[in-house]
Design an enzyme around this catalytic site. Sequence first.
Site, PDB file in Angstrom:
ATOM      1  N   PHE A 146      45.748  33.643  44.970  1.00 42.15           N
ATOM      2  CA  PHE A 146      45.300  34.123  43.656  1.00 42.15           C
ATOM      3  C   PHE A 146      45.939  35.480  43.405  1.00 42.15           C
ATOM      4  CE2 PHE A 146      42.883  36.533  40.630  1.00 42.15           C
ATOM      5  CZ  PHE A 146      42.767  35.634  39.589  1.00 42.15           C
ATOM      6  N   ASP A 232      49.689  41.934  48.317  1.00 41.97           N
ATOM      7  CA  ASP A 232      48.752  42.044  47.197  1.00 41.97           C
ATOM      8  C   ASP A 232      47.400  42.460  47.781  1.00 41.97           C
ATOM      9  OD1 ASP A 232      46.881  41.768  45.213  1.00 41.97           O
ATOM     10  OD2 ASP A 232      47.619  39.845  44.460  1.00 41.97           O
ATOM     11  N   LYS A 273      41.919  46.998  40.966  1.00 40.66           N
ATOM     12  CA  LYS A 273      40.475  46.967  41.181  1.00 40.66           C
ATOM     13  C   LYS A 273      39.876  48.312  41.616  1.00 40.66           C
ATOM     14  CE  LYS A 273      39.887  42.069  41.234  1.00 40.66           C
ATOM     15  NZ  LYS A 273      40.718  40.992  41.745  1.00 40.66           N
TER      16      LYS A 273
HETATM   17  C1  LIG Z   1      41.770  40.309  40.945  1.00 48.51           C
HETATM   18  C2  LIG Z   1      43.047  40.032  41.611  1.00 48.51           C
HETATM   19  C3  LIG Z   1      44.261  40.032  40.887  1.00 48.51           C
HETATM   20  C4  LIG Z   1      44.326  40.190  39.385  1.00 48.51           C
HETATM   21  O1  LIG Z   1      43.781  41.380  38.933  1.00 48.51           O
HETATM   22  P1  LIG Z   1      43.368  41.533  37.379  1.00 48.51           P
HETATM   23  O2  LIG Z   1      42.983  42.967  37.239  1.00 48.51           O
HETATM   24  O3  LIG Z   1      42.209  40.590  37.160  1.00 48.51           O
HETATM   25  O4  LIG Z   1      44.543  41.138  36.572  1.00 48.51           O
HETATM   26  C5  LIG Z   1      45.438  39.834  41.591  1.00 48.51           C
HETATM   27  N1  LIG Z   1      45.427  39.640  42.921  1.00 48.51           N
HETATM   28  C6  LIG Z   1      44.282  39.609  43.642  1.00 48.51           C
HETATM   29  C7  LIG Z   1      44.352  39.414  45.122  1.00 48.51           C
HETATM   30  C8  LIG Z   1      43.052  39.783  43.010  1.00 48.51           C
HETATM   31  O5  LIG Z   1      41.928  39.742  43.719  1.00 48.51           O
END
Ligand SMILES: *Cc1c(COP(=O)(O)O)cnc(C)c1O
Length: 424
Positions: A146, A232, A273
């Site tokens: 994701f 990520d 985040k």
């Molecule tokens: C939440 C998340 C995203 C996307 O972030 P947004 O601010 O919702 O666009 C990308 N990668 C990971 C691992 C995430 O948990």
Amino acid sequence: MNIVESNKSQQYIEVEEAHGAHNYHPLPVVLERGDGVYVWDVDGKRYFDFLSAYSAVNQGHCHPSIINAMNGQAKTLTLTSRAFHNDKLGAFNKYITEYFNFDKVLPMNTGAEAVETAIKIARKWAYEKKGVAETDAQIIVCDNNFHGRTTTIISFSNDENARKNFGPYTPGFIKIPYDDTDALEKALQQDNVAGFLVEPIQGEAGVYTPSDDYMRKAKELCTKNNVLFIADEIQTGIARTGALLAVCGKCDCQGHCERQETYSRPDVLILGKALSGGAYPVSAVLADDEIMNVIHPGQHGSTFGGNPVAAVVAMAALDVVKDESLAQNARKLGSYFRAQINEYIETTDTVVLVRGRGLLNAIVINDSEDGDTAWNICMRLRDHGLLAKPTHGNIIRFAPPLVMTMEQLDECIAIIIKTLKEFE
Ligand SMILES: *Cc1c(COP(=O)(O)O)cnc(C)c1O
């Protein structure tokens, strides 16, 4: 199971659904206030927040020093765009690059934008530094990843719900199984690979926690094959998993670790985040000069990226992480949590397992993947004053703010076990 929402919350929900796109399926609870580990609904009922806005609120709701920084800057200067300099961006750039030990940062707003940024940097690096033939670059990604919701990112998702009828899809991605270094080694044989984009723990997929040496081996293989290792850490980073970064493994190095066995330093680090403690959308991509310097004026940008509110909010949010030792707290509370839940699992058939690192954990409910037990458990947890949500069918993620105390966690564990027992 039949749970009746209060008339008041029902009214909020109805107006939201009547006028908003139905792109989410929220738990029926309407929140109006937050403080630390707690949120309150419109009827004044208090809950422990066990989702933390998908780990954006690691520092706790409305942390006073983050809110003060935001309020002060909001009254002074909010946005200049990058057409002009502002007096906070430089301080932020210096602060965050020293904090995570990289030469350069590129600030964006949402996580998906930062992932897109990393993909663009990796491709450009491949063409200009590695000598890949233009338009041929491939990025290796993992099954069940994701990384966000843009058309390019969903192109390499294998969640049918996220993809179906959103094509045509962006080419240039190779998908391999997660936590499989043999598959990675094989995929790296091609000479047109720009990067390996990976989550150190797959949060949305259900907190899939790979083998301890996966990140280290993946980094080694990437280095050997001249491929960028792109982490990520939007969900796993910033103390959530008991270390500043999940690729850091077990120590408190704050990204400065010399111990290669525990720190697989990414070539490209993606944060979002909790970079703002949930106060404001702030994301960032960090890399060293030989990578980041492929980007020149006009080639990438964002109207809001690097604005002065984002800059001061992010510095305050990262200060809190250090000042309040959130990584250490997450580590201590996390192992206690898993030990307590494991003790309960010994006695029951309702829960199959608990997994995770630090305070990013999940339990797997003994139900089919499309069963509704996990959802019903979350509804009952809500009634008992704790908010969590299934990630997928039978998996419930537990990720409270990292400012939680041991006493509060004990109270939460009691709520969780009491609730699970009602489903035995
Ligand atoms: C939440 C998340 C995203 C996307 O972030 P947004 O601010 O919702 O666009 C990308 N990668 C990971 C691992 C995430 O948990």
